[in-house]
Design an enzyme around this catalytic site. Structure first.
Site, PDB file in Angstrom:
ATOM      1  N   GLY A 123     -19.382  61.297 -34.033  1.00 29.66           N
ATOM      2  CA  GLY A 123     -19.466  61.982 -35.326  1.00 29.66           C
ATOM      3  C   GLY A 123     -19.963  63.406 -35.156  1.00 29.66           C
ATOM      4  O   GLY A 123     -20.880  63.664 -34.377  1.00 29.66           O
ATOM      5  N   GLY A 189     -43.633  59.190 -13.247  1.00 26.06           N
ATOM      6  CA  GLY A 189     -44.139  59.203 -14.622  1.00 26.06           C
ATOM      7  C   GLY A 189     -44.867  57.910 -14.955  1.00 26.06           C
ATOM      8  O   GLY A 189     -44.248  56.846 -14.995  1.00 26.06           O
ATOM      9  N   ALA A 190     -46.191  58.013 -15.164  1.00 26.88           N
ATOM     10  CA  ALA A 190     -46.975  56.823 -15.549  1.00 26.88           C
ATOM     11  C   ALA A 190     -47.130  56.783 -17.063  1.00 26.88           C
ATOM     12  O   ALA A 190     -48.227  56.652 -17.597  1.00 26.88           O
ATOM     13  CB  ALA A 190     -48.344  56.839 -14.873  1.00 26.88           C
ATOM     14  N   GLY A 191     -45.997  56.942 -17.765  1.00 24.99           N
ATOM     15  CA  GLY A 191     -46.006  56.822 -19.226  1.00 24.99           C
ATOM     16  C   GLY A 191     -45.651  55.399 -19.613  1.00 24.99           C
ATOM     17  O   GLY A 191     -45.802  54.456 -18.815  1.00 24.99           O
ATOM     18  N   GLU A 212     -47.755  60.259 -11.075  1.00 22.35           N
ATOM     19  CA  GLU A 212     -47.984  60.872 -12.391  1.00 22.35           C
ATOM     20  C   GLU A 212     -48.485  62.305 -12.180  1.00 22.35           C
ATOM     21  O   GLU A 212     -49.445  62.531 -11.439  1.00 22.35           O
ATOM     22  CB  GLU A 212     -49.005  60.039 -13.178  1.00 22.35           C
ATOM     23  N   VAL A 278     -39.754  60.456 -17.164  1.00 19.06           N
ATOM     24  CA  VAL A 278     -40.718  61.533 -17.442  1.00 19.06           C
ATOM     25  C   VAL A 278     -40.614  61.989 -18.898  1.00 19.06           C
ATOM     26  O   VAL A 278     -40.933  63.123 -19.225  1.00 19.06           O
ATOM     27  CB  VAL A 278     -40.504  62.715 -16.468  1.00 19.06           C
ATOM     28  N   HIS A 452     -59.940  30.090 -36.926  1.00 16.81           N
ATOM     29  CA  HIS A 452     -60.500  29.686 -35.635  1.00 16.81           C
ATOM     30  C   HIS A 452     -59.603  28.578 -35.089  1.00 16.81           C
ATOM     31  O   HIS A 452     -59.178  27.716 -35.853  1.00 16.81           O
ATOM     32  CB  HIS A 452     -61.918  29.153 -35.840  1.00 16.81           C
TER      33      HIS A 452
HETATM   34  P1  FAD Z   1     -31.159  55.725 -30.530  1.00 18.23           P
HETATM   35  O1  FAD Z   1     -31.656  54.342 -30.399  1.00 18.23           O
HETATM   36  O2  FAD Z   1     -31.118  56.575 -29.311  1.00 18.23           O
HETATM   37  O3  FAD Z   1     -29.724  55.607 -31.193  1.00 18.23           O
HETATM   38  C1  FAD Z   1     -28.915  56.705 -31.408  1.00 18.23           C
HETATM   39  C2  FAD Z   1     -27.482  56.228 -31.435  1.00 18.23           C
HETATM   40  O4  FAD Z   1     -26.668  57.296 -31.892  1.00 18.23           O
HETATM   41  C3  FAD Z   1     -26.931  55.847 -30.068  1.00 18.23           C
HETATM   42  O5  FAD Z   1     -26.186  54.665 -30.158  1.00 18.23           O
HETATM   43  C4  FAD Z   1     -26.018  57.020 -29.698  1.00 18.23           C
HETATM   44  O6  FAD Z   1     -24.951  56.643 -28.858  1.00 18.23           O
HETATM   45  C5  FAD Z   1     -25.517  57.401 -31.066  1.00 18.23           C
HETATM   46  N1  FAD Z   1     -25.052  58.791 -31.191  1.00 18.23           N
HETATM   47  C6  FAD Z   1     -25.673  59.928 -30.792  1.00 18.23           C
HETATM   48  N2  FAD Z   1     -24.947  61.011 -31.150  1.00 18.23           N
HETATM   49  C7  FAD Z   1     -23.854  60.538 -31.789  1.00 18.23           C
HETATM   50  C8  FAD Z   1     -22.725  61.153 -32.391  1.00 18.23           C
HETATM   51  N3  FAD Z   1     -22.621  62.493 -32.444  1.00 18.23           N
HETATM   52  N4  FAD Z   1     -21.778  60.374 -32.932  1.00 18.23           N
HETATM   53  C9  FAD Z   1     -21.880  59.017 -32.919  1.00 18.23           C
HETATM   54  N5  FAD Z   1     -22.930  58.390 -32.365  1.00 18.23           N
HETATM   55  C10 FAD Z   1     -23.895  59.131 -31.816  1.00 18.23           C
HETATM   56  N6  FAD Z   1     -39.562  51.821 -28.980  1.00 18.23           N
HETATM   57  C11 FAD Z   1     -40.323  50.911 -29.609  1.00 18.23           C
HETATM   58  O7  FAD Z   1     -40.706  51.133 -30.772  1.00 18.23           O
HETATM   59  N7  FAD Z   1     -40.682  49.744 -29.006  1.00 18.23           N
HETATM   60  C12 FAD Z   1     -40.306  49.458 -27.756  1.00 18.23           C
HETATM   61  O8  FAD Z   1     -40.643  48.396 -27.242  1.00 18.23           O
HETATM   62  C13 FAD Z   1     -39.511  50.401 -27.052  1.00 18.23           C
HETATM   63  N8  FAD Z   1     -39.104  50.154 -25.788  1.00 18.23           N
HETATM   64  C14 FAD Z   1     -38.307  51.069 -25.158  1.00 18.23           C
HETATM   65  C15 FAD Z   1     -37.919  50.799 -23.842  1.00 18.23           C
HETATM   66  C16 FAD Z   1     -37.115  51.703 -23.164  1.00 18.23           C
HETATM   67  C17 FAD Z   1     -36.701  51.407 -21.740  1.00 18.23           C
HETATM   68  C18 FAD Z   1     -36.676  52.884 -23.831  1.00 18.23           C
HETATM   69  C19 FAD Z   1     -35.770  53.859 -23.126  1.00 18.23           C
HETATM   70  C20 FAD Z   1     -37.063  53.157 -25.123  1.00 18.23           C
HETATM   71  C21 FAD Z   1     -37.895  52.256 -25.796  1.00 18.23           C
HETATM   72  N9  FAD Z   1     -38.350  52.498 -27.085  1.00 18.23           N
HETATM   73  C22 FAD Z   1     -39.149  51.593 -27.719  1.00 18.23           C
HETATM   74  C23 FAD Z   1     -37.952  53.708 -27.816  1.00 18.23           C
HETATM   75  C24 FAD Z   1     -36.793  53.373 -28.758  1.00 18.23           C
HETATM   76  O9  FAD Z   1     -35.723  52.873 -28.011  1.00 18.23           O
HETATM   77  C25 FAD Z   1     -36.387  54.614 -29.538  1.00 18.23           C
HETATM   78  O10 FAD Z   1     -37.508  55.152 -30.208  1.00 18.23           O
HETATM   79  C26 FAD Z   1     -35.321  54.246 -30.556  1.00 18.23           C
HETATM   80  O11 FAD Z   1     -34.188  53.682 -29.935  1.00 18.23           O
HETATM   81  C27 FAD Z   1     -34.899  55.492 -31.342  1.00 18.23           C
HETATM   82  O12 FAD Z   1     -33.962  55.109 -32.303  1.00 18.23           O
HETATM   83  P2  FAD Z   1     -32.862  56.129 -32.851  1.00 18.23           P
HETATM   84  O13 FAD Z   1     -32.011  55.339 -33.777  1.00 18.23           O
HETATM   85  O14 FAD Z   1     -33.516  57.349 -33.338  1.00 18.23           O
HETATM   86  O15 FAD Z   1     -32.010  56.561 -31.586  1.00 18.23           O
HETATM   87  P1  NAD Z   2     -43.751  59.202 -21.697  1.00 14.36           P
HETATM   88  O1  NAD Z   2     -43.876  60.490 -22.407  1.00 14.36           O
HETATM   89  O2  NAD Z   2     -44.407  58.003 -22.249  1.00 14.36           O
HETATM   90  O3  NAD Z   2     -44.316  59.356 -20.209  1.00 14.36           O
HETATM   91  C1  NAD Z   2     -43.807  60.271 -19.285  1.00 14.36           C
HETATM   92  C2  NAD Z   2     -44.866  60.508 -18.222  1.00 14.36           C
HETATM   93  O4  NAD Z   2     -44.271  61.249 -17.190  1.00 14.36           O
HETATM   94  C3  NAD Z   2     -46.057  61.309 -18.737  1.00 14.36           C
HETATM   95  O5  NAD Z   2     -47.252  60.660 -18.374  1.00 14.36           O
HETATM   96  C4  NAD Z   2     -45.900  62.642 -18.044  1.00 14.36           C
HETATM   97  O6  NAD Z   2     -47.126  63.297 -17.788  1.00 14.36           O
HETATM   98  C5  NAD Z   2     -45.196  62.250 -16.762  1.00 14.36           C
HETATM   99  N1  NAD Z   2     -44.434  63.314 -16.115  1.00 14.36           N
HETATM  100  C6  NAD Z   2     -43.681  64.275 -16.708  1.00 14.36           C
HETATM  101  N2  NAD Z   2     -43.088  65.055 -15.761  1.00 14.36           N
HETATM  102  C7  NAD Z   2     -43.482  64.556 -14.563  1.00 14.36           C
HETATM  103  C8  NAD Z   2     -43.218  64.916 -13.211  1.00 14.36           C
HETATM  104  N3  NAD Z   2     -42.420  65.932 -12.911  1.00 14.36           N
HETATM  105  N4  NAD Z   2     -43.775  64.191 -12.234  1.00 14.36           N
HETATM  106  C9  NAD Z   2     -44.586  63.140 -12.518  1.00 14.36           C
HETATM  107  N5  NAD Z   2     -44.887  62.760 -13.772  1.00 14.36           N
HETATM  108  C10 NAD Z   2     -44.337  63.453 -14.778  1.00 14.36           C
HETATM  109  O7  NAD Z   2     -42.186  58.989 -21.496  1.00 14.36           O
HETATM  110  P2  NAD Z   2     -41.361  57.732 -21.007  1.00 14.36           P
HETATM  111  O8  NAD Z   2     -42.234  56.744 -20.341  1.00 14.36           O
HETATM  112  O9  NAD Z   2     -40.194  58.297 -20.291  1.00 14.36           O
HETATM  113  O10 NAD Z   2     -40.869  57.141 -22.387  1.00 14.36           O
HETATM  114  C11 NAD Z   2     -40.060  57.935 -23.270  1.00 14.36           C
HETATM  115  C12 NAD Z   2     -40.289  57.579 -24.699  1.00 14.36           C
HETATM  116  O11 NAD Z   2     -39.786  56.281 -24.984  1.00 14.36           O
HETATM  117  C13 NAD Z   2     -41.742  57.586 -25.057  1.00 14.36           C
HETATM  118  O12 NAD Z   2     -41.947  58.681 -25.924  1.00 14.36           O
HETATM  119  C14 NAD Z   2     -42.007  56.309 -25.775  1.00 14.36           C
HETATM  120  O13 NAD Z   2     -42.480  56.558 -27.072  1.00 14.36           O
HETATM  121  C15 NAD Z   2     -40.671  55.599 -25.863  1.00 14.36           C
HETATM  122  N6  NAD Z   2     -40.878  54.240 -25.366  1.00 14.36           N
HETATM  123  C16 NAD Z   2     -41.643  53.397 -26.114  1.00 14.36           C
HETATM  124  C17 NAD Z   2     -41.917  52.121 -25.663  1.00 14.36           C
HETATM  125  C18 NAD Z   2     -42.796  51.228 -26.470  1.00 14.36           C
HETATM  126  O14 NAD Z   2     -42.961  51.483 -27.658  1.00 14.36           O
HETATM  127  N7  NAD Z   2     -43.367  50.189 -25.892  1.00 14.36           N
HETATM  128  C19 NAD Z   2     -41.415  51.700 -24.446  1.00 14.36           C
HETATM  129  C20 NAD Z   2     -40.654  52.581 -23.698  1.00 14.36           C
HETATM  130  C21 NAD Z   2     -40.383  53.841 -24.184  1.00 14.36           C
END
Ligand code: FAD
Ligand code: NAD
Length: 476
Positions: A123, A189-191, A212, A278, A452
């Site tokens: 889109g 990245g220890a995020g 990290e 990262v 409890h």
């Molecule tokens: P997205 O989920 O990225 O969805 C966007 C969609 O839009 C995609 O399908 C993409 O293909 C589509 N799109 C983009 N541009 C276009 C276009 N121009 N036309 C048509 N389609 C398009 N968050 C949590 O809250 N809890 C978790 O446990 C958690 N675990 C995670 C684990 C991992 C490994 C990762 C990578 C992320 C995790 N997150 C978690 C973060 C979470 O996935 C995102 O915050 C969430 O998916 C964001 O939702 P969104 O709808 O904004 O974007």
């Molecule tokens: P993050 O921002 O959580 O962590 C990235 C880490 O990488 C930071 O600690 C940063 O200091 C470090 N970093 C950055 N550049 C670096 C470098 N050059 N060398 C070494 N370390 C470096 O990002 P993420 O773990 O990639 O996750 C991305 C997003 O996805 C997050 O914002 C998170 O909100 C979302 N997410 C959420 C969940 C959940 O809700 N449980 C799970 C997975 C992902």
């Protein structure tokens, strides 16, 4: 040919976009949702990053790996002996894929039930609320809308010095699809992702080193909780190296050669697989025509107000592509809010009460302010903590690591923040989110009856401890 017309067109079918389309339809509006997600096997699915390559597949593997770990390290304490415990990664992965497929096809069913038009393709917002849809085979259609909601999500930030090749150097999606346990796994990245996926593969037997860049561990969490987490991860054998500045990663025949610098100078690390995680960046590639009128901020996020209105009239943006934490539930609430506001209904997101959860073991969850944030505000405050080691249910579960920490205002007892590290912290935090949402005081939590024997009693005792009234702990 006349264009198809909708009341609301949502671009992006992730957890921000698809609920927006469903809510718009529930509000009696004619809604469409366009999504271009393509899986590694070429299949198409709604659900975005969260369902296809994020929250859901990672939780499936977290659970499997945790069960394996507990069977191998904890069952004997319950008097259960296990002989010949084994891992079948293919079965684990296929369970994960099955869960993902069930949930993504569930979205298609929900669209159908609610009368949302599902469009698979790319889109692009043109001027005057028109949207160009390009399908995978290149066919183009322009559709019209009274309102457009942009929900295009985010993608991993790439490190040019460690280019992802999908084989040896992977992003989080690749790390969810390993077909065997890497013997030596490096994580940059220890995020949140580094800790969650590093833990998965470590529990299954990988030696894991996490590099990290920052000197602080889990800087976004409360410092006491971060310190507690570091202690448990170290004890588990996760090798987390702070202050490690990456200088390069090269994949070769024997694995990936990683170089970095820390306070002791130049270092190298040899691993079989390297995960680069990262952070993520907003995704707006080919999303906006030049005359769409939608402004981005200096970091590339779509600029929005508190109601998720963009700079173009009747164009809204929600989820990871706008400011705020990149969390699925935050995006969902924004999508629902936008769809309600479009329908002239009340819509609001309380950005002060968005929970964060890190799905490690022990789990980490928090909502509201950290102690450092409260201290920086200058307000006087009280802290109550309660360890899971003193909770009967946690003992029965053999999950006694961690604590609940609760912060209230000294003057009016307002609940300011709750921080939990421990078993199912992500579930336990829900009570604190509700309490914050209802502007509860510490006393409100103290006077609430908690069943409890449950883990929630640790929340109750932490609230009591803030006023030195804990029953099952020695007060200050
Ligand atoms: P997205 O989920 O990225 O969805 C966007 C969609 O839009 C995609 O399908 C993409 O293909 C589509 N799109 C983009 N541009 C276009 C276009 N121009 N036309 C048509 N389609 C398009 N968050 C949590 O809250 N809890 C978790 O446990 C958690 N675990 C995670 C684990 C991992 C490994 C990762 C990578 C992320 C995790 N997150 C978690 C973060 C979470 O996935 C995102 O915050 C969430 O998916 C964001 O939702 P969104 O709808 O904004 O974007
Ligand atoms: P993050 O921002 O959580 O962590 C990235 C880490 O990488 C930071 O600690 C940063 O200091 C470090 N970093 C950055 N550049 C670096 C470098 N050059 N060398 C070494 N370390 C470096 O990002 P993420 O773990 O990639 O996750 C991305 C997003 O996805 C997050 O914002 C998170 O909100 C979302 N997410 C959420 C969940 C959940 O809700 N449980 C799970 C997975 C992902």
């Amino acid at each position: 040919m006349s264009e198809r017309e909708f009341d609301v067109v949502v671009i992006g079918g992730g957890p921000a976009g698809y609920p927006a389309a469903i809510r718009a339809a529930q509000n009696g509006l004619n809604a469409a949702c366009i999504d271009e997600w393509e899986n590694h096997d070429g299949s198409r699915a709604f659900g975005g990053t969260c369902l296809n390559a994020g929250c859901i597949p990672s939780k499936a593997l977290l659970e499997s790996s945790e069960l394996y770990h507990r069977a191998s390290s904890e069952f004997d304490r319950h008097g259960i002996s296990v002989t010949e415990l084994g891992i079948d990664i293919a079965a684990m992965q296929s369970r994960k894929t099955g869960i993902v497929k069930q949930l993504t096809s569930g979205i298609a069913a929900l669209f159908k039930a609610n009368g949302v038009t599902a469009l698979q393709g790319h889109g692009r917002l043109l001027s005057d609320h028109r949207v160009e849809v390009t399908t995978a085979d290149g066919k183009k259609e322009t559709i019209g809308a009274k309102h457009v909601i942009l929900a295009s999500g985010s993608v991993p930030i790439e490190l040019p010095i460690a280019p992802v090749d999908g084989q040896d150097i992977v992003d989080s999606w690749g790390a969810l699809e390993f077909t065997e346990v890497p013997k030596r796994l490096g994580v940059i990245g220890a995020g949140v992702i580094g800790l969650e996926l590093g833990s998965v593969w470590h529990r299954l037997g990988a030696e894991v080193v996490i590099l990290e860049a920052l000197d602080d561990f889990l800087f976004m969490a409360d410092a006491q909780i971060a310190k507690e987490a570091a202690k448990h991860f170290k004890r588990q054998g996760l090798d987390i190296r702070l202050g490690a500045k990456m200088t390069g990663a090269v994949a070769g025949k024997t694995g990936v050669n990683v170089s970095y610098e820390d306070s002791n100078g130049k270092q190298t690390l040899e691993v079989d697989k390297l995960i680069v995680c990262v952070g993520r960046r907003p995704f707006t590639s080919e999303l906006l025509a030049d005359d769409a009128g939608v402004a981005l901020d200096e970091r590339g996020f779509i600029q929005v107000d508190e109601g998720c209105r963009s700079t173009a009239a009747d164009v809204w943006a929600v989820g990871d592509v706008v400011r705020g934490p990149m969390l699925a539930h935050k995006g969902t609430e924004e999508g629902v809010m936008a769809a309600d506001l479009i329908a002239g209904k009340v819509g609001e997101v309380n950005y002060d009460a968005i929970p964060s959860v890190i799905y490690t073991a022990p789990e980490i969850a928090w909502v509201g302010k950290t102690e450092a944030e409260v201290k920086a505000s200058g307000a006087a405050y009280k802290v109550g903590t309660f360890p899971f080691a003193a909770n009967g249910r946690a003992k029965g579960m053999e999950q006694t690591d961690g604590l609940v920490k609760l912060i209230t205002a000294e003057d009016d007892d307002e609940l300011l923040g709750v921080h939990i590290i421990g078993p199912v912290a992500g579930e336990l935090i829900a009570e604190a989110v509700l309490a914050l949402e209802f502007s509860a005081s510490g006393e409100d939590l103290q006077r609430t009856v908690h069943a409890h024997s449950t883990l929630t009693e640790a929340n109750h005792e932490a609230a009591l401890a803030a006023d030195n009234r804990a029953i099952h702990a020695i007060n200050r």
